[in-house]
Structure formats: C-alpha cells, structure tokens
Design an enzyme around this catalytic site. Structure first.
Site, PDB file in Angstrom:
ATOM      1  N   ASN A 391      -9.673 -26.632  10.571  1.00  0.00           N
ATOM      2  CA  ASN A 391      -9.139 -26.578  11.922  1.00  0.00           C
ATOM      3  C   ASN A 391      -7.995 -27.576  12.121  1.00  0.00           C
ATOM      4  O   ASN A 391      -6.824 -27.196  12.067  1.00  0.00           O
ATOM      5  CB  ASN A 391     -10.267 -26.817  12.929  1.00  0.00           C
ATOM      6  CG  ASN A 391      -9.852 -26.483  14.350  1.00  0.00           C
ATOM      7  OD1 ASN A 391      -8.687 -26.380  14.656  1.00  0.00           O
ATOM      8  ND2 ASN A 391     -10.832 -26.310  15.213  1.00  0.00           N
ATOM      9  N   ASP A 392      -8.333 -28.846  12.271  1.00  0.00           N
ATOM     10  CA  ASP A 392      -7.285 -29.828  12.580  1.00  0.00           C
ATOM     11  C   ASP A 392      -6.213 -29.920  11.497  1.00  0.00           C
ATOM     12  O   ASP A 392      -5.055 -30.201  11.787  1.00  0.00           O
ATOM     13  CB  ASP A 392      -7.907 -31.209  12.792  1.00  0.00           C
ATOM     14  CG  ASP A 392      -8.751 -31.245  14.057  1.00  0.00           C
ATOM     15  OD1 ASP A 392      -8.463 -30.447  14.963  1.00  0.00           O
ATOM     16  OD2 ASP A 392      -9.683 -32.055  14.128  1.00  0.00           O
TER      17      ASP A 392
END
Lengths: 466, 101
Positions: A391-392
């Site tokens: 994700n990040d």
C-alpha cells in the site's frame, strides 16, 4: 614446569583457534554478499563457530562443565527444533528471538562480572556497564518485537508523557551505571540488580509503541546492538574473537539499519521515538476520483494479453499466504510469452529482504526479482502492474504531495504502468493511515478479495482463455 | 590479556571491515545476511562458557547458566534459520537443471 608449559601451549592453541574463527566469520559474511557464494558462506562461519566453541572447553581452570553442557544442550536443541519448523512467514520473529538471546547472553556476562563485587579497572568497568545496558535492551526489546510479530501483543501501547517516562527510565539506568563504574565494579547487589532491571524495562518500553511496518528497522537495529554488546563484553573478558565478530556485526547491522530507515525516508530516532500512524489525519483530502472495481475475468484477460507485467508484493501477500499462487500465476503468464518481473520495496515485509525470502520459498527464481532502483524505470514499459498486499510503498503522494506524511519516501512507481490492478481485502488504509492516491487513478482497477483467493480466481480466468 | 589501545585498534578495524563487507550486498540478500550476522554474534557463547566456568556461587552459576543457554540458542537458531533461507535462492537456470535431472 611441565604444567606451566602445557598451560601456555593450550593458551596459544585457544588464541590461534579464536583467530581462525574470526577469519572464517569474515570470509563467511563476505561470501554471503552474492547469491552464488551465500550458501557456503554460512558453512564457513559455522565451521569457525564450531572450532571456537570446542576449543573453549580446554580453557584452563574452568568449573561447572556439567552445567555448561546442559545449558548448551537445552538452548541448542530448543533453537534447532524451533528453527527447523518455523514457517518462512514467521521468520522475522524467530530472527528477532535468536538475536535477543545473544543480547541476553552478553548482558549475563556483564552481570556476572559486576555482581562478583571484585574491583575492576576503569576501562573494563565502563565497557561492562555500557555493554550490559545495550545487551539487556536488545534482549527485552527483541522479545517484545517477537511477541508483537507473533501476534501475542496485538496493540501498540501509546500514552501521553510516554517519551518522558522512557527518558526517566533510561536516565535512572545510566545513573546506576555511573554509580557502578565509580565503585569500580564493587557496587552492592541493591545497585546492580536494579541497574539490569531498569535496562530490561527500557528495552520493553521503547519497543512497545513501535508498529509492525517499522519492524525491519527495529530487528536490524537490535541485531547491531547485540553485536556491539558482544564486542564490548569481549573486551571486558579479554576475548579477541568476540571483539572482532561483535564489532563486524555491529557495523554491518548499523549500515543495514540506515538503509532500512532511508528506504522509509525517516531517521532511526524517528522510527523509535515518534508515534507514527497515530497522528496521521487520514483524510482523503486532495484525492479525486473513485475506486473502480474489476472482476477477476477482466483482470485475467488484461494480464494474459500483456507483453510485460510487474508484480508488486507487500506484507499482505505473506499474511494471505498467497506467494505460491502468485508463482503459479507467474508461470502461467510466462508460458503465454508474457514477461513477468517482481518489484520489491526495501522495507516490504517485516524484516530486511523478507519478501525475497518468501518468493524464493515459493520457487520464484531470484533473477525475476528486482529492487527499487532497477525496476522503477521499467514501470513505464509495463502493460500492467499487479499490486498484492502493498500500500504505502506504491503511493504516488510520496512523490507528489508535499504535505503527505510519507512525502519523500522512495516508492515503487507502479502508477507509471499502463494499467494497475490492486488486490485488496477491503477499502481500508495502509499502515500510515493515509489514503493511497494510486487506488483512485484513472488506470487503476481494484480486485477485492483475500490475496490467495483473488490470485486463484486470476489463475482460473487465464486458464479459461486457453 | 589484550592491551587497551590494541583493543581500540581491533574495534576500529573490525568496524570498517563490517561496513565494507556489507556495503555492496544486493537487497535480495538482506535477510540471509542479517540472519547470518545474527549467527556470527553467537560467538558470545565462548564468553558465556568462560564466565560460567568461572562461576563460584549459586547466583553466578544461575546467571552463567542462563548466559550459556541463551548464547547456544543464538548460535544454533541463527545457523538453522540462515541455512534454510539461503537454501531457497535459485536462478532460472538452476531450476531448469533441477527439473531435468
């Protein structure tokens, strides 16, 4: 006379063995710096350890051989048994555990030296105290890291005034340490015992608030700490092999920790002392567009007729145990003539290089796996990027949005691919608690579901094409 | 015994050695390398053995025993985990060879 001679011969023999051990350790570590030599690198180091361990039984004037053998047997068998059966996904916590044990052993050497109450010179007294603190912190901190990764501790403990409490504990530890040094190691029990207790407490307190995604930095840092503690205690008891091996590990671990911290665009102090993830506002401000779902059939067709697909795995893949299915999918695509590559972010997973190990276990050859610098220019030529459980590390805000908490963090430029498919369980946010602008882009499609099950559906849809 | 300044030189040279040995390692090997260096600091075992061998009363024996036990765990666990991880790294060519035989 005869006794004296043989004693000096034995002493030389021991020193020579330690020298060879130190040499083998360095050669072993050096060999581990390439995938080809790595496999026997650990054997070289292992031979060094065996020589050093066996020769130590000849150390003149030792007692307690029975206890020694029992301790080696218990510790060794338990570690062998646990190390053999642990699954690769759980490897980070085991590495943390074994590392913590080394730190604990270094602290035990310091404790024995200081509890004896016999005067020692200033330099060894200082190093015994410093090594004792570092070893004890590494021990208790690694145990907490183990408990958190193992899921025994679920919440990250954070409260107001946390930094002040931690600082007070550290300062009291240091004060007692200075007291011990001033007394040249003749401090009474009621000073030495609280000294070690406070050092252990500090390790616990400082590790409790650290979140899972920061674990690569923490594990690597404690590894360096244990190395340093071993080197310092090596000086205290006059053991050159411990000084060299400990210091080499300490330096190597420090470098690795720096690399990890740099890959998150944060300082080591920031990882340890900031309550990251708690304060992030998490507002979707500035993110335009909507999440556009896709079904497995369409996603399968998109990948099957692509020239090049780049897969970006994250910790979510490990949680879903999807790595074997991902490799099956890769082979299916390769058989259709699609070029498939894996892009790994340096801090993906829960310890340095964790994703590489998991993919290697599933059977993915390492020449398909690329790291950040090598793969980033290639996204522009990829027809599809498949994000699974990351994700990040693929959030373009890190590049574009100056006020984002992760601004400046090096990311994988998956957004540059012609199409992006994101496999995701639900609509939740990443570890940092911020929205991912990638998910809202025009060329991004969301494939909702558990990682393993979603990849299985992809495999079925590609098979159906044939 | 090691003279103070000689020890200082050893500290310095060993630190640079560690830095140099690791500095050009590909990312793919970070885990086995970290776990390998985790094994190497298991050398604390020899110090723990000497300390236990020197223990004179019950308190020292208990501490010494714990030290050796923990160090032995570090050594064996570090070796087993590193060896298992390294055994998994293969190239595409290795795979083809493996499947033919």
């Amino acid at each position: 006379m005869n006794m004296l001679l043989s004693a000096s011969v034995i002493n030389n023999l021991i020193q020579a063995a330690y020298f060879i051990a130190a040499l083998l350790f360095i050669i072993g570590l050096k060999r581990m710096s390439s995938p080809k030599g790595a496999k026997n690198g650990i054997v070289w180091a292992g031979v060094g350890m065996l020589i050093a361990g066996l020769i130590t039984f000849l150390w003149p004037g030792m007692h307690n051989y029975g206890l020694m053998l029992a301790a080696i047997l218990i510790g060794g068998v338990l570690a062998w048994w646990s190390g053999r059966r642990v699954p690769m996904t759980a490897m980070p916590q085991m590495v943390a555990l074994y590392n913590g044990m080394g730190g604990g052993a270094a602290a035990a050497i310091a404790a024995q030296e200081l509890i004896r109450g016999e005067p020692i010179a200033l330099a060894p007294a200082i190093l015994a105290v410093v090594g004792g603190i570092i070893g004890a912190v590494s021990f208790s901190g690694s145990l907490i890291a183990f408990a958190k990764l193992q899921g025994l501790i679920k919440k990250s403990l954070r409260y107001r005034l946390q930094q002040i409490v931690n600082s007070l504990v550290l300062l009291s530890t240091l004060a007692l340490g200075i007291w011990i040094i001033m007394l040249h190691g003749t401090a009474p029990m009621y000073v030495v015992i609280p000294f070690f207790a406070l050092a252990l407490l500090f390790g616990i307190l400082v590790t409790l608030p650290i979140g899972g995604a920061d674990m690569p930095v923490v594990i690597s840092l404690y590894n360096a700490c244990t190395g340093l503690a071993v080197a310092l205690e090596g000086f205290v008891i006059g053991n050159a092999a411990m000084i060299i091996a400990g210091m080499v590990v300490g330096a190597a671990g420090t470098l690795l920790t720096q690399l990890m911290a740099k890959a998150m665009n944060r300082s080591i102090a920031n990882v340890l002392f900031s309550n990251f993830g708690e304060t992030a506002s998490g507002s979707a401000e500035g993110v335009s567009g909507s999440l556009k779902p896709i079904d497995a059939d369409d996603a399968g067709v998109m990948m099957a007729y692509a020239n090049k697909v780049i897969i970006v795995p994250g910790y979510g893949m490990a949680v879903a145990q999807a790595q074997h299915k991902v490799w099956e999918l890769t082979q299916l695509l390769q058989n259709r003539g699609v070029t498939v590559k894996f892009a790994i972010h340096p801090v993906a997973g829960r310890m340095p290089g964790h994703m590489n190990v998991l993919l290697a276990e599933a059977g993915v050859p390492y020449d398909l796996i690329a790291d950040l610098e090598d793969i980033n220019p290639e996204f522009a030529t990829a027809d599809a990027a498949l994000i699974i459980g990351a994700n990040d590390v693929v959030n373009p805000d890190a590049r574009n949005k100056k006020d984002s908490p992760i601004y400046g963090m090096p990311i994988l430029n998956a957004d540059k691919a012609r199409n992006v498919i994101v496999i995701k369980r639900g609509q939740g946010r990443g570890f940092s608690g911020i929205e991912n602008a990638l998910f809202y882009m025009d060329n991004t499609r969301m494939l909702y579901g558990d990682g393993q099950e979603a990849v299985t559906r992809l495999i079925q849809s590609i098979k159906a094409i044939e | 015994m090691i003279n103070g300044f000689i020890a200082l030189y050893i500290f310095m040279l060993a630190a640079f050695t560690g830095y140099e040995v690791i500095s050009r390692v590909p990312v793919i090997l970070h885990t086995p390398l970290m776990s390998g260096s985790n094994f190497v600091h298991g050398i604390v075992l020899v110090g723990a053995m000497v300390a236990l061998g020197d223990a004179r009363n019950l308190a020292e024996q208990i501490i010494g025993f714990m030290g050796v036990l923990l160090a032995a765990g570090n050594v064996v666990g570090g070796y087993v985990s590193t060896e298992r991880m390294l055994a998994m790294f293969k190239t595409s060519q290795d795979k083809h060879k493996g499947s033919r035989t």
